[in-house]
Design an enzyme around this catalytic site. Sequence first.
Site, PDB file in Angstrom:
ATOM      1  N   GLY A  46       0.830  -1.197   0.000  1.00  0.00           N
ATOM      2  CA  GLY A  46       0.000   0.000   0.000  1.00  0.00           C
ATOM      3  C   GLY A  46       0.864   1.245   0.000  1.00  0.00           C
ATOM      4  O   GLY A  46       2.036   1.206   0.397  1.00  0.00           O
ATOM      5  N   GLN A  51       2.809  10.009   1.616  1.00  0.00           N
ATOM      6  CA  GLN A  51       4.130   9.356   1.635  1.00  0.00           C
ATOM      7  C   GLN A  51       5.015   9.806   0.485  1.00  0.00           C
ATOM      8  O   GLN A  51       6.233   9.620   0.532  1.00  0.00           O
ATOM      9  CB  GLN A  51       3.980   7.826   1.586  1.00  0.00           C
ATOM     10  CG  GLN A  51       3.406   7.233   2.858  1.00  0.00           C
ATOM     11  CD  GLN A  51       3.327   5.723   2.748  1.00  0.00           C
ATOM     12  OE1 GLN A  51       2.395   5.185   2.175  1.00  0.00           O
ATOM     13  NE2 GLN A  51       4.328   5.037   3.273  1.00  0.00           N
ATOM     14  N   CYS A  95       5.858  -0.360   7.237  1.00  0.00           N
ATOM     15  CA  CYS A  95       5.486   0.791   6.422  1.00  0.00           C
ATOM     16  C   CYS A  95       6.687   1.200   5.576  1.00  0.00           C
ATOM     17  O   CYS A  95       7.814   1.217   6.078  1.00  0.00           O
ATOM     18  CB  CYS A  95       5.091   1.942   7.340  1.00  0.00           C
ATOM     19  SG  CYS A  95       4.673   3.458   6.465  1.00  0.00           S
ATOM     20  N   LEU A  96       6.449   1.527   4.320  1.00  0.00           N
ATOM     21  CA  LEU A  96       7.542   1.947   3.440  1.00  0.00           C
ATOM     22  C   LEU A  96       8.221   3.213   3.959  1.00  0.00           C
ATOM     23  O   LEU A  96       9.371   3.483   3.633  1.00  0.00           O
ATOM     24  CB  LEU A  96       7.028   2.170   2.013  1.00  0.00           C
ATOM     25  CG  LEU A  96       6.532   0.910   1.274  1.00  0.00           C
ATOM     26  CD1 LEU A  96       5.902   1.305  -0.058  1.00  0.00           C
ATOM     27  CD2 LEU A  96       7.665  -0.079   1.056  1.00  0.00           C
ATOM     28  N   HIS A 137      -4.307   0.919   7.378  1.00  0.00           N
ATOM     29  CA  HIS A 137      -2.984   1.532   7.483  1.00  0.00           C
ATOM     30  C   HIS A 137      -2.870   2.748   6.558  1.00  0.00           C
ATOM     31  O   HIS A 137      -2.399   3.825   6.971  1.00  0.00           O
ATOM     32  CB  HIS A 137      -1.930   0.477   7.140  1.00  0.00           C
ATOM     33  CG  HIS A 137      -0.515   0.959   7.129  1.00  0.00           C
ATOM     34  ND1 HIS A 137       0.416   0.577   8.063  1.00  0.00           N
ATOM     35  CD2 HIS A 137       0.133   1.808   6.283  1.00  0.00           C
ATOM     36  CE1 HIS A 137       1.571   1.179   7.799  1.00  0.00           C
ATOM     37  NE2 HIS A 137       1.431   1.920   6.715  1.00  0.00           N
ATOM     38  N   GLU A 138      -3.324   2.588   5.305  1.00  0.00           N
ATOM     39  CA  GLU A 138      -3.194   3.692   4.332  1.00  0.00           C
ATOM     40  C   GLU A 138      -4.123   4.853   4.687  1.00  0.00           C
ATOM     41  O   GLU A 138      -3.754   6.025   4.547  1.00  0.00           O
ATOM     42  CB  GLU A 138      -3.474   3.192   2.910  1.00  0.00           C
ATOM     43  CG  GLU A 138      -2.545   2.093   2.417  1.00  0.00           C
ATOM     44  CD  GLU A 138      -1.069   2.347   2.686  1.00  0.00           C
ATOM     45  OE1 GLU A 138      -0.634   3.504   2.641  1.00  0.00           O
ATOM     46  OE2 GLU A 138      -0.363   1.360   2.979  1.00  0.00           O
ATOM     47  N   HIS A 141      -2.674   7.007   7.242  1.00  0.00           N
ATOM     48  CA  HIS A 141      -1.691   7.963   6.704  1.00  0.00           C
ATOM     49  C   HIS A 141      -2.349   9.299   6.361  1.00  0.00           C
ATOM     50  O   HIS A 141      -1.733  10.354   6.486  1.00  0.00           O
ATOM     51  CB  HIS A 141      -1.036   7.408   5.434  1.00  0.00           C
ATOM     52  CG  HIS A 141       0.185   6.568   5.668  1.00  0.00           C
ATOM     53  ND1 HIS A 141       1.331   7.062   6.254  1.00  0.00           N
ATOM     54  CD2 HIS A 141       0.449   5.269   5.388  1.00  0.00           C
ATOM     55  CE1 HIS A 141       2.239   6.099   6.320  1.00  0.00           C
ATOM     56  NE2 HIS A 141       1.733   4.994   5.800  1.00  0.00           N
TER      57      HIS A 141
HETATM   58 NI    NI Z   1       2.638   3.154   5.599  1.00  0.00          NI
END
Ligand code: NI
Length: 174
Positions: A46, A51, A95-96, A137-138, A141
């Site tokens: 995701g 981000q 998470c990226l 999760h997204e 963000h």
């Molecule tokens: Ni994330």
Amino acid sequence: MALRNILTQEEPRLLKHSRMVTDFNERLHILLDDMRETLIHAGGVGLAAPQVGVLRRAVLVLETNVPEGEDEYIIELVNPEIVEADGEQFGPEGCLSVPDVYGMVRRPEHVRVRAQDRYGKPFEVEGVGLTARAFCHEIDHLEGKLFLSVAERILDPEELAEPEEEAADTEETD
Ligand code: NI
């Protein structure tokens, strides 16, 4: 399409609220295309617009629950909101934007999300398991919330392989 730089944890924009998308224009489409390429390149499940430094309510989620032989596919969600959530799962999440860190996070097992597509057309989509986790999760963000703030525990590096194996075992044993 172009790769965008994924912001990491210390970047203040990751902690900000993202605004609704109101113009479903070329600029949005380029953003979504770039996010798609960036997500695939990074190998994540995701990615949210903040981000990549854009404080707008747009996210991508990889649907991994597909029948055998079919390809996983990326769902684009503009202005997403969770309209239904049930069940519970507790497992490792990363998470990226927080490379190499994993924490144990409690999420609903199933969610239904209402969103708009890149042309502004409303739709609803459901997710279970990892997909439900990714939706939550997204969407977090977009509120400037990282999983670190909801994790009940951060995993030690040597624990990393273990909980995933346990989760897989649990799924197999009814
Ligand atoms: Ni994330």
